[in-house]
Design a protein around this motif. Structure first.
Motif, mmCIF file in Angstrom:
data_model
loop_
_atom_site.group_PDB
_atom_site.id
_atom_site.type_symbol
_atom_site.label_atom_id
_atom_site.label_comp_id
_atom_site.label_asym_id
_atom_site.label_seq_id
_atom_site.Cartn_x
_atom_site.Cartn_y
_atom_site.Cartn_z
ATOM 1 N N GLY A 185 0.822 -1.202 0.000
ATOM 2 C CA GLY A 185 0.000 0.000 0.000
ATOM 3 C C GLY A 185 0.856 1.253 0.000
ATOM 4 O O GLY A 185 2.051 1.217 0.306
ATOM 5 N N ARG A 213 -2.870 6.090 2.384
ATOM 6 C CA ARG A 213 -3.477 5.734 3.670
ATOM 7 C C ARG A 213 -3.727 6.988 4.518
ATOM 8 O O ARG A 213 -4.767 7.124 5.158
ATOM 9 C CB ARG A 213 -2.552 4.771 4.426
ATOM 10 N N GLN A 266 -6.724 8.755 3.253
ATOM 11 C CA GLN A 266 -7.950 8.038 3.615
ATOM 12 C C GLN A 266 -8.348 8.321 5.058
ATOM 13 O O GLN A 266 -9.525 8.524 5.363
ATOM 14 C CB GLN A 266 -7.750 6.535 3.394
ATOM 15 N N TYR A 267 -7.356 8.342 5.965
ATOM 16 C CA TYR A 267 -7.651 8.642 7.363
ATOM 17 C C TYR A 267 -8.172 10.068 7.529
ATOM 18 O O TYR A 267 -9.113 10.322 8.292
ATOM 19 C CB TYR A 267 -6.408 8.430 8.225
#
Length: 245
Positions: free
Chosen positions: A215, A220, A223-224
């Motif tokens: 990933g 990430r 996305q958070y």
């Protein structure tokens, strides 16, 4: 070759259980659940003499008890109750004999176990093993078993299909209680992206073992951040997608 040369070998006795009942095989060989009863105690007593390693010769027959067996291609390992090595013009021909407490059964589970021993002996000695026998304590007789093509096919099918679970079919492995999971198996699960979950006997979570996760770190983080700033929109999209499916 011995059991130490094999990765995660299947016990030969597991084939007998797999033919008889796959659930029984899983309870005994995967979950290690075993409870002694009158029948198993009688079988244990019957095997006591055969469980002592040793050999003796009578005329042209060499009798070996508690002989370790292994088969590299089928990844099998176990111990034969008794193997008679019968002298002939080309050397010695192995003749496995297995001891059972009851009487002949309607299924072929015992024959598969004996045939698996014959396959191991063939690979180990380099010589054909055409026959063996099952000794049933209830009848006090040997039952001769011919290792024909049909029985050999059933034995190999059991070893390669029934007694194994292909990794590509697994999404995760959940282990209950004090079950040993070898490092080679953990490495294979991790390489296949299969999660290993360890629970105690009561089903409480203990640990999770996972392989490397692929990933993008920046993705990430984005996305958070999105989940913190626009949770309603995310939930609405998920629900809409579920309804559409």
């Amino acid at each position: 070759m011995d059991e130490a040369d094999l990765d995660e070998p299947i016990p030969i006795s597991a084939l007998q259980h797999a033919v008889c009942c796959l659930r029984q095989a899983a309870l005994i060989h995967v979950e290690r659940i075993w409870e002694e009863n009158r029948f198993t105690a009688e079988g244990r007593v019957l095997h006591e003499a055969a469980d002592e390693p040793g050999q003796r010769r009578r005329r042209d027959v060499r009798r070996v008890t508690a002989l370790p067996l292994a088969h590299r291609r089928l990844q099998l390992a176990g111990v034969a109750d008794l193997v008679e090595f019968r002298k002939d013009g080309a050397g010695e021909t192995a003749y496995p004999a297995e001891f059972k407490r009851g009487k002949p059964k309607f299924h072929r589970a015992d024959e598969v176990q004996l045939c698996a021993q014959a396959l191991c002996l063939e690979e180990m000695t380099g010589r054909p093993v055409p026959q063996g026998s099952l000794f049933y304590a209830e009848t006090r007789r040997r039952q001769e078993v011919s290792f024909d093509a049909e029985l050999r096919a059933l034995t190999e099918e059991t070893a390669t299909e029934r007694a194994r679970v292909p990794l590509h079919r697994l999404g995760s492995v959940v282990v209950f209680g004090a079950i040993f999971v070898s490092p080679p198996l953990m490495q294979a699960l991790a390489a296949g992206g299969i999660t290993l979950v360890l629970l105690d006997r009561a089903g409480r979570f203990q640990a999770r073992v996972e392989g490397p996760a692929a990933g993008n770190v920046l993705l990430r983080r984005a996305q958070y951040r999105a989940s913190e700033t626009a949770p309603t929109e995310i939930v609405r999209s998920i629900v809409a997608a579920k309804i559409a499916n």
